[in-house]
Design an enzyme around this catalytic site. Sequence first.
Site, mmCIF file in Angstrom:
data_model
loop_
_atom_site.group_PDB
_atom_site.id
_atom_site.type_symbol
_atom_site.label_atom_id
_atom_site.label_comp_id
_atom_site.label_asym_id
_atom_site.label_seq_id
_atom_site.Cartn_x
_atom_site.Cartn_y
_atom_site.Cartn_z
ATOM 1 N N LYS A 86 38.679 43.450 53.393
ATOM 2 C CA LYS A 86 39.431 42.790 54.476
ATOM 3 C C LYS A 86 40.638 43.626 54.896
ATOM 4 O O LYS A 86 40.879 43.812 56.083
ATOM 5 C CB LYS A 86 39.924 41.398 54.036
ATOM 6 C CG LYS A 86 38.825 40.416 53.700
ATOM 7 C CD LYS A 86 39.389 39.013 53.487
ATOM 8 C CE LYS A 86 40.320 38.889 52.290
ATOM 9 N NZ LYS A 86 39.666 39.116 50.983
ATOM 10 N N ARG B 278 43.335 30.383 52.473
ATOM 11 C CA ARG B 278 42.508 30.501 51.274
ATOM 12 C C ARG B 278 42.163 29.141 50.678
ATOM 13 O O ARG B 278 41.429 29.076 49.691
ATOM 14 C CB ARG B 278 43.265 31.294 50.216
ATOM 15 C CG ARG B 278 42.857 32.763 50.079
ATOM 16 C CD ARG B 278 43.769 33.373 49.056
ATOM 17 N NE ARG B 278 43.305 34.543 48.399
ATOM 18 C CZ ARG B 278 43.695 35.774 48.686
ATOM 19 N NH1 ARG B 278 44.502 36.006 49.694
ATOM 20 N NH2 ARG B 278 43.280 36.782 47.959
ATOM 21 N N ARG C 213 46.854 48.323 41.022
ATOM 22 C CA ARG C 213 47.237 46.926 41.257
ATOM 23 C C ARG C 213 47.105 46.133 39.970
ATOM 24 O O ARG C 213 46.062 46.170 39.322
ATOM 25 C CB ARG C 213 46.362 46.311 42.363
ATOM 26 C CG ARG C 213 47.045 46.357 43.716
ATOM 27 C CD ARG C 213 46.210 45.728 44.785
ATOM 28 N NE ARG C 213 45.930 44.314 44.560
ATOM 29 C CZ ARG C 213 45.486 43.503 45.507
ATOM 30 N NH1 ARG C 213 45.307 43.965 46.728
ATOM 31 N NH2 ARG C 213 45.239 42.239 45.246
ATOM 32 N N ARG D 269 40.101 35.866 39.973
ATOM 33 C CA ARG D 269 40.243 35.882 41.434
ATOM 34 C C ARG D 269 38.932 35.481 42.103
ATOM 35 O O ARG D 269 38.938 34.793 43.124
ATOM 36 C CB ARG D 269 40.718 37.256 41.897
ATOM 37 C CG ARG D 269 42.126 37.540 41.377
ATOM 38 C CD ARG D 269 42.560 38.955 41.650
ATOM 39 N NE ARG D 269 42.709 39.189 43.059
ATOM 40 C CZ ARG D 269 42.503 40.357 43.643
ATOM 41 N NH1 ARG D 269 42.117 41.382 42.933
ATOM 42 N NH2 ARG D 269 42.672 40.476 44.938
ATOM 43 N N ARG E 96 39.606 50.139 42.680
ATOM 44 C CA ARG E 96 40.935 49.996 43.279
ATOM 45 C C ARG E 96 42.012 49.945 42.191
ATOM 46 O O ARG E 96 43.105 50.460 42.372
ATOM 47 C CB ARG E 96 40.986 48.728 44.147
ATOM 48 C CG ARG E 96 42.257 48.614 44.952
ATOM 49 C CD ARG E 96 42.121 47.594 46.036
ATOM 50 N NE ARG E 96 42.212 46.238 45.532
ATOM 51 C CZ ARG E 96 41.978 45.146 46.275
ATOM 52 N NH1 ARG E 96 41.589 45.273 47.526
ATOM 53 N NH2 ARG E 96 42.108 43.954 45.767
HETATM 54 P P1 AMP Z 1 45.237 39.669 48.255
HETATM 55 O O1 AMP Z 1 45.953 40.964 48.397
HETATM 56 O O2 AMP Z 1 44.931 39.017 49.558
HETATM 57 O O3 AMP Z 1 44.035 39.772 47.365
HETATM 58 O O4 AMP Z 1 46.249 38.663 47.513
HETATM 59 C C1 AMP Z 1 46.763 38.962 46.236
HETATM 60 C C2 AMP Z 1 47.242 37.687 45.570
HETATM 61 O O5 AMP Z 1 48.287 37.082 46.354
HETATM 62 C C3 AMP Z 1 46.201 36.599 45.408
HETATM 63 O O6 AMP Z 1 45.397 36.785 44.275
HETATM 64 C C4 AMP Z 1 47.100 35.361 45.288
HETATM 65 O O7 AMP Z 1 47.698 35.292 44.017
HETATM 66 C C5 AMP Z 1 48.188 35.672 46.305
HETATM 67 N N1 AMP Z 1 47.826 35.187 47.667
HETATM 68 C C6 AMP Z 1 47.648 35.923 48.783
HETATM 69 N N2 AMP Z 1 47.319 35.163 49.823
HETATM 70 C C7 AMP Z 1 47.275 33.891 49.369
HETATM 71 C C8 AMP Z 1 46.962 32.630 49.949
HETATM 72 N N3 AMP Z 1 46.621 32.519 51.246
HETATM 73 N N4 AMP Z 1 47.024 31.531 49.156
HETATM 74 C C9 AMP Z 1 47.358 31.607 47.866
HETATM 75 N N5 AMP Z 1 47.647 32.760 47.239
HETATM 76 C C10 AMP Z 1 47.613 33.900 47.973
#
Ligand code: AMP
Length: 188
Positions: A14, A89, A134, A145, A128
């Site tokens: 994404k 989400r 990360r 996740r 990654r």
């Molecule tokens: P991402 O980079 O989008 O994978 O987000 C990394 C982490 O940020 C996720 O595993 C969640 O802990 C938090 N996070 C990001 N976006 C959201 C969301 N819309 N709702 C809840 N947690 C989020």
Amino acid sequence: MFNLILFGPPGAGKGTQAIKIAEKFGWKHISTGDILRAEVSQGTPLGLKVKAVMEAGHLVSDELLIEIMESVFVNNTTVTGFVLDGFPRTQKQAQELDQMLSTHGQKVSMVLALEVNEEELVKRLLKRAQDQGRKDDTEEVIKNRLVQYHHHTKPLIDYYKNKNLYTEVFGEGTIDQIFEQLCTVIKP
Ligand code: AMP
């Protein structure tokens, strides 16, 4: 105003595709994961609050995410479109997003999902972890996740299918091949 949600599990690509779409169409890329990671690395009160949750691969609370998105909309009133990456989400976030947009006379324009098989997702996330370091890309956290995705986020597919907003694109192949596929279905 075009409000595009780029949808898919962690590791679907994404972030990579959202940047390219935003650049091509002149829209604003909003990654809630990036916003939260910036708060964590700056050690802000919000960052301190969410650090452990993120590192465990769990979801940050809907209330915090909705606050973040409200300020995104308030601070970007002149853009011609958004590419939302990582939001919504949960069902609650999706409903609140509809609400937020409708107060500005707007709505979600399209939900574009990247479809990638689970084995490939884990492979990409582990890679990654090596490349970017990360903290939430360890094997244990990756599992969490994906569980969060299946439990809280995947049900949104039906939410958006019912609104006739959902389109799926095969998310495997080269970055450019996938990008081309995405561009053929985006009709601003
Ligand atoms: P991402 O980079 O989008 O994978 O987000 C990394 C982490 O940020 C996720 O595993 C969640 O802990 C938090 N996070 C990001 N976006 C959201 C969301 N819309 N709702 C809840 N947690 C989020």
